[in-house]
Design a protein around this motif. Sequence first.
Motif, mmCIF file in Angstrom:
data_model
loop_
_atom_site.group_PDB
_atom_site.id
_atom_site.type_symbol
_atom_site.label_atom_id
_atom_site.label_comp_id
_atom_site.label_asym_id
_atom_site.label_seq_id
_atom_site.Cartn_x
_atom_site.Cartn_y
_atom_site.Cartn_z
ATOM 1 N N ALA A 72 8.928 -16.735 4.666
ATOM 2 C CA ALA A 72 9.001 -17.669 3.542
ATOM 3 C C ALA A 72 9.518 -16.996 2.270
ATOM 4 N N GLY A 73 9.797 -15.689 2.360
ATOM 5 C CA GLY A 73 10.328 -14.965 1.204
ATOM 6 C C GLY A 73 9.266 -14.424 0.276
ATOM 7 N N LYS A 74 7.995 -14.441 0.693
ATOM 8 C CA LYS A 74 6.902 -13.952 -0.141
ATOM 9 C C LYS A 74 6.524 -12.539 0.262
ATOM 10 N N TRP A 75 6.281 -11.702 -0.739
ATOM 11 C CA TRP A 75 5.830 -10.340 -0.471
ATOM 12 C C TRP A 75 4.358 -10.355 -0.074
ATOM 13 N N VAL A 76 4.056 -9.678 1.029
ATOM 14 C CA VAL A 76 2.702 -9.635 1.572
ATOM 15 C C VAL A 76 2.234 -8.190 1.644
ATOM 16 N N HIS A 77 0.996 -7.952 1.209
ATOM 17 C CA HIS A 77 0.450 -6.595 1.294
ATOM 18 C C HIS A 77 -0.030 -6.356 2.720
ATOM 19 N N SER A 78 0.888 -5.924 3.565
ATOM 20 C CA SER A 78 0.587 -5.698 4.982
ATOM 21 C C SER A 78 1.596 -4.730 5.573
ATOM 22 N N THR A 79 1.152 -4.017 6.603
ATOM 23 C CA THR A 79 2.060 -3.140 7.344
ATOM 24 C C THR A 79 1.984 -3.451 8.843
ATOM 25 N N ILE A 80 1.510 -4.626 9.188
ATOM 26 C CA ILE A 80 1.508 -5.059 10.578
ATOM 27 C C ILE A 80 2.707 -5.984 10.765
ATOM 28 N N LEU A 81 3.715 -5.490 11.467
ATOM 29 C CA LEU A 81 5.003 -6.163 11.580
ATOM 30 C C LEU A 81 5.213 -6.640 13.003
ATOM 31 N N ARG A 82 5.875 -7.790 13.139
ATOM 32 C CA ARG A 82 6.123 -8.347 14.472
ATOM 33 C C ARG A 82 7.620 -8.580 14.668
ATOM 34 N N VAL A 83 8.145 -8.017 15.747
ATOM 35 C CA VAL A 83 9.571 -8.138 16.059
ATOM 36 C C VAL A 83 9.713 -8.468 17.547
#
Length: 218
Positions: A72-83
């Motif tokens: 959605a274009g929002k910065w999130v304080h997270s380092t759990i990424l899904r690809v």
Amino acid sequence: MQMLTRLSAVLLGVAIGAALIVYYIVGYLMATPPVVAATGTAPSVNLTLQTVASFGHQPHTDWVSYLAKNPAGKWVHSTILRVPANSVVKVTIYQFDTATGLRNPFWGLPEGIIGGTMTVDGKQLKELNPDLASHTFAIPDLGVTVPLKGVADNAKNQCSVAPCTLKEAHTTVTFSFRTGKRGTYRWQCFVPCAAGFILGFGGPMQTLGWMDGLLEVV
């Protein structure tokens, strides 16, 4: 009577210990950062991250950190990424922290990325002067490691509170890598950037959501 008192004390101690264990487990699970999915669809997706010198918010205002941009274009304080699996992941990292240098010059060589080159502020590079690095983006199990050039110490308009904006001093690093089979892979920064901790390792360096993360390949 003494035996009963001792037994009661032991049972109370066990109960308190069990309660503390449950408290820490529940606290850990509730504190797990949210998952941020890449944008786009397989076989080619995009990840956008930023690194900041200080998060600027509770619970650790002065901790260095990564942030991720969600679809959605929002910065999130997270380092759990899904690809997605078996895909090309195009990564853009906006680096807002100043250089701290690399203790091992080896980390100045990008590894495991497509073409063996990264782009730093529009210039293609096969290596980075170790003294200019601020952080790294590394996924050891995938053989990926990329040094991130720091902002000059005397740069104007430096960011102090996350999320940072592109109007503030930063460098832009882009590169791509390929995912393989499904699985969960740890990723992290290898620069000892945890100020205030022994040897710079600890705190944000070993905490999910800060400089330590998970890559979920699905």
